[in-house]
Design a protein around this motif. Structure first.
Motif, PDB file in Angstrom:
ATOM      1  N   PRO A 102       0.697  -1.359  -0.174  1.00  0.00           N
ATOM      2  CA  PRO A 102       0.011  -0.011  -0.098  1.00  0.00           C
ATOM      3  C   PRO A 102       0.834   1.155  -0.081  1.00  0.00           C
ATOM      4  CG  PRO A 102       0.141  -1.018   2.205  1.00  0.00           C
ATOM      5  CD  PRO A 102       0.940  -1.746   1.358  1.00  0.00           C
ATOM      6  N   LEU A 103       0.352   2.314  -0.593  1.00  0.00           N
ATOM      7  CA  LEU A 103       1.027   3.592  -0.334  1.00  0.00           C
ATOM      8  C   LEU A 103       0.374   4.519   0.991  1.00  0.00           C
ATOM      9  CD1 LEU A 103       0.442   4.611  -4.298  1.00  0.00           C
ATOM     10  CD2 LEU A 103       2.315   4.131  -3.100  1.00  0.00           C
ATOM     11  N   PRO A 104       1.216   5.442   1.280  1.00  0.00           N
ATOM     12  CA  PRO A 104       0.732   6.240   2.448  1.00  0.00           C
ATOM     13  C   PRO A 104      -0.571   6.686   2.594  1.00  0.00           C
ATOM     14  CG  PRO A 104       2.911   6.621   1.733  1.00  0.00           C
ATOM     15  CD  PRO A 104       2.448   5.927   0.683  1.00  0.00           C
ATOM     16  N   ASP A 105      -1.387   7.027   3.387  1.00  0.00           N
ATOM     17  CA  ASP A 105      -2.434   7.691   3.561  1.00  0.00           C
ATOM     18  C   ASP A 105      -2.162   9.382   3.733  1.00  0.00           C
ATOM     19  OD1 ASP A 105      -5.090   8.796   4.265  1.00  0.00           O
ATOM     20  OD2 ASP A 105      -5.574   7.500   5.848  1.00  0.00           O
ATOM     21  N   VAL A 106      -2.598   9.735   2.620  1.00  0.00           N
ATOM     22  CA  VAL A 106      -2.493  11.457   2.250  1.00  0.00           C
ATOM     23  C   VAL A 106      -3.688  12.052   2.346  1.00  0.00           C
ATOM     24  CG1 VAL A 106      -0.167  10.950   0.786  1.00  0.00           C
ATOM     25  CG2 VAL A 106      -2.394  10.912  -0.235  1.00  0.00           C
ATOM     26  N   ARG A 107      -4.892  11.816   2.959  1.00  0.00           N
ATOM     27  CA  ARG A 107      -5.983  12.400   2.878  1.00  0.00           C
ATOM     28  C   ARG A 107      -5.866  13.647   3.669  1.00  0.00           C
ATOM     29  NH1 ARG A 107      -9.934   7.464   4.337  1.00  0.00           N
ATOM     30  NH2 ARG A 107      -8.062   7.083   5.652  1.00  0.00           N
ATOM     31  N   GLU A 108      -5.106  13.505   4.702  1.00  0.00           N
ATOM     32  CA  GLU A 108      -4.929  15.047   5.645  1.00  0.00           C
ATOM     33  C   GLU A 108      -4.316  15.931   4.540  1.00  0.00           C
ATOM     34  OE1 GLU A 108      -3.043  14.629   9.360  1.00  0.00           O
ATOM     35  OE2 GLU A 108      -4.584  13.302  10.140  1.00  0.00           O
ATOM     36  N   LEU A 109      -3.449  15.605   3.758  1.00  0.00           N
ATOM     37  CA  LEU A 109      -2.690  16.523   2.705  1.00  0.00           C
ATOM     38  C   LEU A 109      -3.781  16.865   1.593  1.00  0.00           C
ATOM     39  CD1 LEU A 109       0.686  14.771   2.262  1.00  0.00           C
ATOM     40  CD2 LEU A 109       0.052  16.855   3.534  1.00  0.00           C
ATOM     41  N   THR A 110      -4.424  15.986   0.998  1.00  0.00           N
ATOM     42  CA  THR A 110      -5.239  16.476  -0.254  1.00  0.00           C
ATOM     43  C   THR A 110      -6.641  16.715   0.071  1.00  0.00           C
ATOM     44  OG1 THR A 110      -6.054  13.934  -0.414  1.00  0.00           O
ATOM     45  CG2 THR A 110      -4.018  14.439  -1.688  1.00  0.00           C
ATOM     46  N   GLY A 111      -7.109  16.583   1.292  1.00  0.00           N
ATOM     47  CA  GLY A 111      -8.639  16.839   1.633  1.00  0.00           C
ATOM     48  C   GLY A 111      -9.470  16.016   1.086  1.00  0.00           C
ATOM     49  N   PRO A 112     -10.780  15.994   1.264  1.00  0.00           N
ATOM     50  CA  PRO A 112     -11.802  15.028   0.914  1.00  0.00           C
ATOM     51  C   PRO A 112     -12.146  15.342  -0.509  1.00  0.00           C
ATOM     52  CG  PRO A 112     -12.935  16.683   2.272  1.00  0.00           C
ATOM     53  CD  PRO A 112     -11.419  17.081   2.035  1.00  0.00           C
ATOM     54  N   GLY A 113     -12.738  14.102  -1.145  1.00  0.00           N
ATOM     55  CA  GLY A 113     -13.330  14.185  -2.534  1.00  0.00           C
ATOM     56  C   GLY A 113     -12.310  14.386  -3.677  1.00  0.00           C
ATOM     57  N   PRO A 114     -12.845  14.133  -4.993  1.00  0.00           N
ATOM     58  CA  PRO A 114     -12.060  14.166  -6.149  1.00  0.00           C
ATOM     59  C   PRO A 114     -11.254  15.527  -6.404  1.00  0.00           C
ATOM     60  CG  PRO A 114     -14.428  14.696  -6.630  1.00  0.00           C
ATOM     61  CD  PRO A 114     -14.161  14.357  -5.212  1.00  0.00           C
ATOM     62  N   TYR A 115     -10.143  15.494  -7.074  1.00  0.00           N
ATOM     63  CA  TYR A 115      -9.331  16.371  -7.204  1.00  0.00           C
ATOM     64  C   TYR A 115      -8.633  16.194  -8.453  1.00  0.00           C
ATOM     65  CZ  TYR A 115      -6.123  13.476  -4.698  1.00  0.00           C
ATOM     66  OH  TYR A 115      -5.084  12.434  -4.272  1.00  0.00           O
ATOM     67  N   VAL A 116      -8.053  17.305  -9.085  1.00  0.00           N
ATOM     68  CA  VAL A 116      -7.145  17.309 -10.324  1.00  0.00           C
ATOM     69  C   VAL A 116      -5.667  17.599  -9.795  1.00  0.00           C
ATOM     70  CG1 VAL A 116      -6.545  18.317 -12.665  1.00  0.00           C
ATOM     71  CG2 VAL A 116      -8.890  17.288 -12.115  1.00  0.00           C
ATOM     72  N   VAL A 117      -4.684  17.120 -10.190  1.00  0.00           N
ATOM     73  CA  VAL A 117      -3.385  17.472  -9.701  1.00  0.00           C
ATOM     74  C   VAL A 117      -2.687  18.178 -10.803  1.00  0.00           C
ATOM     75  CG1 VAL A 117      -1.033  16.644  -8.916  1.00  0.00           C
ATOM     76  CG2 VAL A 117      -2.972  15.488  -8.138  1.00  0.00           C
ATOM     77  N   LEU A 118      -1.863  19.487 -10.460  1.00  0.00           N
ATOM     78  CA  LEU A 118      -1.085  20.189 -11.621  1.00  0.00           C
ATOM     79  C   LEU A 118       0.340  19.977 -10.960  1.00  0.00           C
ATOM     80  CD1 LEU A 118      -3.011  23.529 -12.074  1.00  0.00           C
ATOM     81  CD2 LEU A 118      -3.172  21.159 -13.216  1.00  0.00           C
ATOM     82  N   HIS A 119       1.297  19.641 -11.752  1.00  0.00           N
ATOM     83  CA  HIS A 119       2.777  19.217 -11.269  1.00  0.00           C
ATOM     84  C   HIS A 119       3.436  20.159 -12.230  1.00  0.00           C
ATOM     85  CE1 HIS A 119       6.075  17.572  -9.169  1.00  0.00           C
ATOM     86  NE2 HIS A 119       6.617  17.915 -10.351  1.00  0.00           N
ATOM     87  N   PRO A 120       3.761  21.609 -11.960  1.00  0.00           N
ATOM     88  CA  PRO A 120       4.383  22.386 -12.749  1.00  0.00           C
ATOM     89  C   PRO A 120       5.779  22.449 -12.977  1.00  0.00           C
ATOM     90  CG  PRO A 120       4.132  23.705 -10.703  1.00  0.00           C
ATOM     91  CD  PRO A 120       3.313  22.264 -10.652  1.00  0.00           C
ATOM     92  N   GLY A 121       6.586  21.649 -12.288  1.00  0.00           N
ATOM     93  CA  GLY A 121       8.055  21.742 -12.204  1.00  0.00           C
ATOM     94  C   GLY A 121       8.398  20.645 -13.262  1.00  0.00           C
ATOM     95  N   THR A 122       9.569  20.853 -13.696  1.00  0.00           N
ATOM     96  CA  THR A 122      10.022  19.745 -14.548  1.00  0.00           C
ATOM     97  C   THR A 122      11.860  19.709 -14.514  1.00  0.00           C
ATOM     98  OG1 THR A 122      10.581  21.406 -16.541  1.00  0.00           O
ATOM     99  CG2 THR A 122       8.649  20.026 -16.559  1.00  0.00           C
ATOM    100  N   SER A 123      12.330  18.439 -14.688  1.00  0.00           N
ATOM    101  CA  SER A 123      13.752  18.588 -14.456  1.00  0.00           C
ATOM    102  C   SER A 123      14.595  18.990 -15.602  1.00  0.00           C
ATOM    103  CB  SER A 123      14.197  17.142 -14.653  1.00  0.00           C
ATOM    104  OG  SER A 123      13.764  16.528 -15.460  1.00  0.00           O
ATOM    105  N   VAL A 124      13.867  19.515 -16.755  1.00  0.00           N
ATOM    106  CA  VAL A 124      14.564  20.066 -17.831  1.00  0.00           C
ATOM    107  C   VAL A 124      13.672  21.136 -18.278  1.00  0.00           C
ATOM    108  CG1 VAL A 124      15.126  19.583 -20.281  1.00  0.00           C
ATOM    109  CG2 VAL A 124      15.196  17.678 -18.655  1.00  0.00           C
TER     110      VAL A 124
END
Length: 347
Positions: free
Chosen positions: A167-189
């Motif tokens: 299993p992966l860690p429980d991150v609900r305290e970070l993300t909050g409840p309900g559905p969401y979309v993630v934006l990840h703006p950083g790149t290594s290049v």
């Protein structure tokens, strides 16, 4: 006694994740697998099913920010690998990298069987000189073809997709409840980056469309994620997640919006659909998110095509600048309409 096999992948986290199916194939036969990874890929190696141990070494001929060659450092690595008493090693590389310097060190460490993809004449450095027939095959399949050539195959019930340990860690305290979309703006290049103001506009547009937005980034990207999250348009998780926690955040997302960088492959390993803002400095056929629903945005015929540049050399950044926030909103809508949201996915 099971065989001890060393799998080598010395570049970034995304590259290591793409080697995952090949590593599972090696482990499927009962081998104890150690991964030799660079510092940018070691955490990803630790997330891969089938990996028993990870050794970290910054390689002067592979690492994106290479150190000078240090004889003492090389000698220490050779001694450590010799102590591992490996029965075999497979050196995984991208098409533009040579496996032969690494193979030399493995020979000095006494590894009796070595395999790698190599166009160059390897002399006595390789026992298996594997050559790839299709230059445009996805990187995950390129790596898996080396494992197969060395006699390692995935079980019939393994579809060859990217995976991470559960299993992966429980991150609900970070993300909050309900559905969401993630934006990840950083790149290594930098040449692969969609401008920060466009990411910020996408966060606002997605918020206005009724979507919860979460912005992710590493410890060095907190200023970037703060700029994208804006004033209440998104939850800012910049610098607040380990790689395993980031995987959990992505696993809970309906969609990830990201450039061609490691988290795109981490999302694929959690079966999360991806809106891929893909600069064609490397081919999308090889590097786009593997075996997950995706929408690829960006001009794939831009002048930077196939150049492998790290900094944009074309005025106006024509590969990604034409992509708008509205394009992203439509792509997210398409993926959430056509495929199961995270709350309904079974992975």
């Amino acid at each position: 006694m099971s065989a001890r096999v060393l799998c080598v992948r010395l570049d970034n986290a995304g590259d290591v994740l793409l080697t995952g199916p090949a590593i599972r194939a090696v482990a499927a036969g009962g081998a104890r697998v150690t991964v030799l990874a660079g510092p940018n890929g070691a955490a990803a190696a630790g997330l891969l099913p089938g990996v028993a141990e990870v050794i970290t070494w910054r390689c002067p001929w592979i690492d994106p920010w290479p150190p000078a060659v240090d004889p003492a450092d090389v000698d220490a690595l050779v001694a450590r690998l010799a102590a591992g008493r490996y029965d075999a090693a497979l050196v995984f590389t991208s098409f533009h990298q040579s496996a032969l310097p690494t193979a030399m060190l493995l020979r000095l460490a006494g590894v009796p069987y070595l395999g790698a993809v190599s166009e160059d004449y390897p002399g006595s450095l390789l026992d298996l000189r594997h050559q790839v027939a299709d230059d445009d095959q996805p990187e995950a399949e390129r790596a898996l073809s080396l494992a197969v050539a060395a006699g390692h195959r995935l079980p019939d019930d393994d579809d060859g997709a990217l995976r991470v340990r559960r299993p992966l860690p429980d991150v609900r305290e970070l993300t909050g409840p309900g559905p969401y979309v993630v934006l990840h703006p950083g790149t290594s290049v930098p040449a692969r980056a969609w401008p920060v103001h466009r990411f910020a506009a996408a966060a606002r547009a997605l918020h206005a469309a009724g979507r919860r937005v979460v912005v992710t980034g590493g410890p060095a990207e907190t200023e970037l994620t703060r700029a994208v999250a804006g004033n209440g348009a998104a939850t800012d998780l910049g610098g607040r997640t380990s790689l395993a926690e980031l995987a959990a955040v992505l696993a809970g997302a309906d969609v990830l919006v990201v450039g061609n960088t490691g988290p795109a492959h981490l999302a694929a390993a959690t079966a999360t659909p991806v809106v891929s803002l893909f600069a064609p400095t490397v081919p999308a056929s090889r590097w786009a998110p593997y075996r997950v629903p995706r929408v690829v945005l960006g001009n794939q015929r831009a002048p930077c095509r196939g150049s492998r540049v790290t900094k944009c050399s074309v005025p106006g950044h024509p590969c990604l600048m034409p992509v708008t926030a509205d394009d992203v909103v439509r792509a997210v809508a398409q993926l959430t309409r056509d495929f199961e949201p995270a709350a309904e996915r079974v992975t």
